[in-house]
Design an enzyme around this catalytic site. Structure first.
Site, PDB file in Angstrom:
ATOM      1  N   HIS A 126      94.955 -16.712  84.036  1.00 30.08           N
ATOM      2  CA  HIS A 126      94.263 -16.304  82.802  1.00 30.08           C
ATOM      3  C   HIS A 126      94.557 -17.242  81.626  1.00 30.08           C
ATOM      4  CE1 HIS A 126      93.078 -12.641  84.766  1.00 30.08           C
ATOM      5  NE2 HIS A 126      94.303 -12.186  84.880  1.00 30.08           N
ATOM      6  N   ASP A 163      92.991 -12.876  93.430  1.00 30.01           N
ATOM      7  CA  ASP A 163      93.587 -11.862  92.545  1.00 30.01           C
ATOM      8  C   ASP A 163      92.495 -10.843  92.175  1.00 30.01           C
ATOM      9  OD1 ASP A 163      96.182 -11.733  90.460  1.00 30.01           O
ATOM     10  OD2 ASP A 163      94.348 -10.864  89.634  1.00 30.01           O
ATOM     11  N   HIS A 165      91.816  -9.596  89.443  1.00 30.08           N
ATOM     12  CA  HIS A 165      91.225  -9.920  88.143  1.00 30.08           C
ATOM     13  C   HIS A 165      90.521 -11.288  88.216  1.00 30.08           C
ATOM     14  CE1 HIS A 165      94.726  -7.258  87.236  1.00 30.08           C
ATOM     15  NE2 HIS A 165      93.809  -6.653  86.491  1.00 30.08           N
TER      16      HIS A 165
HETATM   17 ZN   LIG Z   1      95.623  -9.809  88.586  1.00 33.22          ZN
END
Ligand SMILES: [Zn+2]
Length: 312
Positions: A126, A163, A165
């Site tokens: 991220h 992942d 996300h």
């Molecule tokens: Zn994650």
């Protein structure tokens, strides 16, 4: 049988986030001594020093790198407005996570191992060029991709991010860059909100981003069949020179943050598929880096399944 190097550094235990899901206990679970009974052929190797700052600033702005260093060392507790908690040692730990990836790259490129897994924290996918986000300080996998290109002289790199996300940081870094194929499978909708199928890259990078959003509760069989039908053909067409995995294990059915239904055997199967692709196109070059995964027993068993599939 492949030779698979496992990188875990004791600094992992010094990124103290307090009562947070991305916690020291995750690293404790993945310490070599804890993993050995689950991965009998575990080959734990030391993380070696590299010029990590140089490689970090290939992806992040020098100003952002300085901000992270001074914020951590100055005792700041949050790097963003949200959930990226740090302590005074976190900068050094984040450097170690980058060093682990670069150590793995050298070992693979020099033939000292066939593939590698970096069991390091904090995660990276991220992190944006100028901003911390979602527990991530530096974009470990993106930095690794640039190292493989600029230091090891590889051309095309593929990143598969499973992942739960969306890997918005990695996507952002390579959105206009056709030399890195970024593929993300993730729950959608879910934080951080990006990762719709319409996000395919831009300019020269158009069609070198592939997002595969999954509805909450998607059965494992459906997830894996989409993996086979979409991820593998994309990689076969792209023919990367190295294959990287952003290996978060929070799509596990027991994970507290995600709503997907994967099991350890699903991670093993995806690992086998990616190993096959790496063998066909990349002389076996495959490096996997830990991202999320917050149910501790599920994390440990999933990493073990991933490792055993990398070895077998
Ligand atoms: Zn994650």
């Amino acid at each position: 049988m492949a030779r698979t190097a496992y990188y875990w550094d004791p600094l992992n235990l010094e990124h103290d986030t307090g009562p947070h899901v991305e916690c020291i206990a995750r690293a404790e679970r993945l310490a070599p001594g804890e993993m050995l009974s689950l991965v009998p052929r575990l080959d734990a190797r030391p993380v070696l020093e590299h010029d990590a700052v140089h490689w970090i600033t290939q992806v992040h702005s020098p100003h952002y790198h300085e901000f992270v260093k001074s914020a951590c060392e100055g005792g700041r507790r949050l790097l963003d407005e949200g959930d990226t908690v740090v302590c005074r040692r976190s900068y050094d730990v984040a450097l170690a996570a980058v060093n682990a990836a670069l150590t793995a790259a050298d070992a693979v490129m020099q033939g000292h191992t066939d593939n590698a897994f970096c069991a390091m924290r904090p995660p990276g996918h991220h992190a944006l060029p100028t901003r911390a986000m979602g527990f991530c300080l530096f974009a470990n996998v993106a930095i690794l991709a640039r190292y493989l290109q600029r230091q090891c002289k590889l051309g095309r790199i593929a990143v598969v991010d499973w992942d739960v996300h969306h890997g918005n940081g990695t996507q952002d870094i390579f959105y206009n860059d056709p030399s890195v194929m970024f593929i993300s499978l993730h729950q959608f909708p879910l934080w951080p909100g990006s990762g719709s199928a319409e996000e395919i890259g831009e300019g020269a990078g158009k069609h070198t981003t592939l997002n595969i959003p999954m509805a909450p509760g998607t059965p494992e069989a459906e997830y894996l069949s989409r993996f086979d039908a979409e991820v593998i053909p994309c990689l076969e067409k792209y023919k990367p020179d190295a294959l990287l995995i952003s290996a978060g294990f929070d799509a596990h059915r027991d994970d507290p943050l995600g709503g997907l239904m994967l099991t350890e055997s699903g991670y093993a199967r995806m690992t086998q598929r990616l190993r096959d692709v790496a063998n066909r196109h990349c002389s076996g070059r495959l490096i996997s880096c830990l991202e999320g995964g917050y149910n501790l027993p599920a994390l440990q068993c999933s990493v073990a399944a991933h490792m055993n599939a990398l070895i077998d």
